[in-house]
Enzyme design. Structure first.
Site, short mmCIF file in Angstrom:
data_model
loop_
_atom_site.label_atom_id
_atom_site.label_comp_id
_atom_site.label_asym_id
_atom_site.label_seq_id
_atom_site.Cartn_x
_atom_site.Cartn_y
_atom_site.Cartn_z
N ASP A 71 30.99 40.92 44.45
CA ASP A 71 32.17 40.96 45.30
C ASP A 71 32.64 42.40 45.44
O ASP A 71 32.08 43.31 44.82
CB ASP A 71 33.26 40.03 44.77
N GLY A 100 35.58 43.80 44.66
CA GLY A 100 36.55 44.30 43.70
C GLY A 100 37.98 44.21 44.18
O GLY A 100 38.92 44.39 43.40
N GLY A 101 38.17 43.95 45.45
CA GLY A 101 39.51 43.96 46.02
C GLY A 101 40.43 42.91 45.42
O GLY A 101 41.60 43.19 45.12
N PHE A 102 39.93 41.68 45.23
CA PHE A 102 40.79 40.62 44.71
C PHE A 102 41.27 40.96 43.30
O PHE A 102 42.44 40.75 42.96
CB PHE A 102 40.03 39.29 44.71
N GLN A 128 39.88 36.76 57.18
CA GLN A 128 41.23 36.63 56.62
C GLN A 128 42.15 36.05 57.68
O GLN A 128 41.71 35.69 58.77
CB GLN A 128 41.72 37.97 56.10
N GLY A 168 40.69 34.54 51.09
CA GLY A 168 42.12 34.28 51.14
C GLY A 168 42.49 32.81 51.13
O GLY A 168 43.60 32.45 51.55
N ASP A 209 31.47 30.22 44.88
CA ASP A 209 31.53 30.73 43.52
C ASP A 209 32.87 30.35 42.94
O ASP A 209 33.86 30.20 43.66
CB ASP A 209 31.38 32.26 43.49
#
Length: 382
Positions: A94, A96-98, A195, A222, A272
């Protein structure tokens, strides 16, 4: 040397449900696919060969955690993430933003990216779309994700629109960096992320704008961030028709077996979630007949296994009484056996869906699975 291009082949459909195959530099991924989460280069409480033997074609690694420790540069010097974690099969990372939004301290977001302090040692970082792709390239993952902004729900429309439009601009920058690093020539794929919160027009606008960009796959982000299940499913019903038919579709961070079954019904290919592994570490088992809370005293004298028909030794060969004892005693074997059982159940469900879609019997399969969940176990479940 140019690798064989990343590709997706749609094998069969049954209603909106899809059966396909993704080809990556490290093998085929059969879809619908559940990807066990290996946050820090490990699927917790499992050996890599166990994960593979259960039917997993792909695991997920987390850019945020790996950039902090041991660092992407170190992993690259050691031969890449596949070699580092002894997983020679497909890896998705992924962006890394979340995790930045949910874990990091003192974060500040602007057009360039997000500045934050590590939750480990307070060190300062600046994660931009370009840096996220650079990290994923150093890790050598087969499937990479654009950096996006994921907001919680419910949220005001204005906030959802702002984050969606920012994510689209970051998508363009992520794609440019991916191509500059030679991702397509390496056979890797980059996914864009839809999003738009829970606003239908924003979801459709995001999906259509991303479809005009040359991504190898498309994700729905999101969701499963606080909204009811019916809202999530409504957003999928609205969004998936606006997504390309000939590319894989990935619903990020989802979820329960019911969420997965209903999302496949609505045209999603990849999933996931930490749920099966996290639940295993906390005494909760997933079975054909629903969830079993092994902390509950009612299991203390129960000689039955979790599922006598399962191919998984953890489900078939250990009594509920023994599993209850391990959980209550705080033994590490409890987490190992219950995680093994849970991932086995998830992969059994995915294989059942793949077979049913190909046979044209998906709705019968869906009904039978849901009937088992409603019926529950022989004894009351925890």
């Amino acid at each position: 040397m140019t690798a064989k291009p990343f590709s997706f082949r749609l094998i069969a459909t049954d209603g909106a449900a899809r059966r396909g195959e993704i080809e990556t530099p490290h093998g085929l991924v059969r879809t619908p696919a559940f990807m066990p989460v290996g946050t820090q280069a490990t699927v917790k409480a499992m050996y890599p060969d166990q994960v593979r033997a259960l039917g997993s074609d792909v695991v997920l690694g987390n850019t945020y955690h790996l950039m902090l420790r041991p660092t992407a540069e170190r992993v690259a010097r050691l031969g890449g993430l596949h070699r580092f974690m002894n997983w020679p099969h497909t890896i998705l990372t992924d962006s890394g933003g979340f995790q930045v939004m949910s874990l990091a301290q003192l974060r500040k977001l602007d057009e360039t990216g997000v500045r934050f302090q590590s939750h480990i040692d307070g060190q300062k970082y600046h994660l931009t779309p370009e840096r996220s792709i650079e990290i994923q390239g150093l890790l050598g993952s087969d499937i990479q994700m654009q950096l996006d902004e994921c907001i919680g729900l419910p949220a005001p429309r204005e906030e959802a629109q702002r984050a969606m439009e920012l994510s689209l601009r970051w998508a363009e920058r992520s794609r440019a960096q991916f191509e500059a690093m030679g991702g397509p020539a390496k056979g890797q794929g980059l996914y864009g992320i839809v999003q738009g919160g829970d606003v239908a027009e924003l979801r459709i606008a995001s999906a259509r704008a991303l479809a005009d960009m040359p991504f190898e796959g498309y994700s729905v982000g999101g969701l499963a961030v606080g909204e009811p299940q019916d809202v999530m499913l409504k957003m999928l019903e609205i969004t998936t028709p606006a997504m390309p038919v000939d590319k894989p579709r990935y619903l990020m961070g989802v979820g329960t077996p019911e969420d997965i079954l209903e999302s496949v019904t609505r045209g999603i290919d990849q999933f996931d979630c930490v749920m099966p592994t996290r639940a295993g570490r906390h005494g909760l088992a997933y079975t054909r007949y629903g969830k079993v809370n092994l902390k509950n005293a009612r299991h203390a004298d129960d000689p039955r296994p979790l599922d006598e028909t399962s191919d998984c030794p953890a489900a078939r060969d250990y009594s509920r009484a023994y599993l209850h004892h391990l959980v209550k005693a705080g033994e590490g074997l409890a987490a190992m056996l219950l995680t093994w059982n849970n991932l086995a159940y998830y992969q059994h469900l995915m294989q059942g869906m793949r077979d049913a879609i190909e046979a044209g019997t998906f709705q019968d399969f869906r009904a039978a699975v849901k009937a088992d969940w409603v019926r529950g176990d022989i004894a009351p479940l925890g």
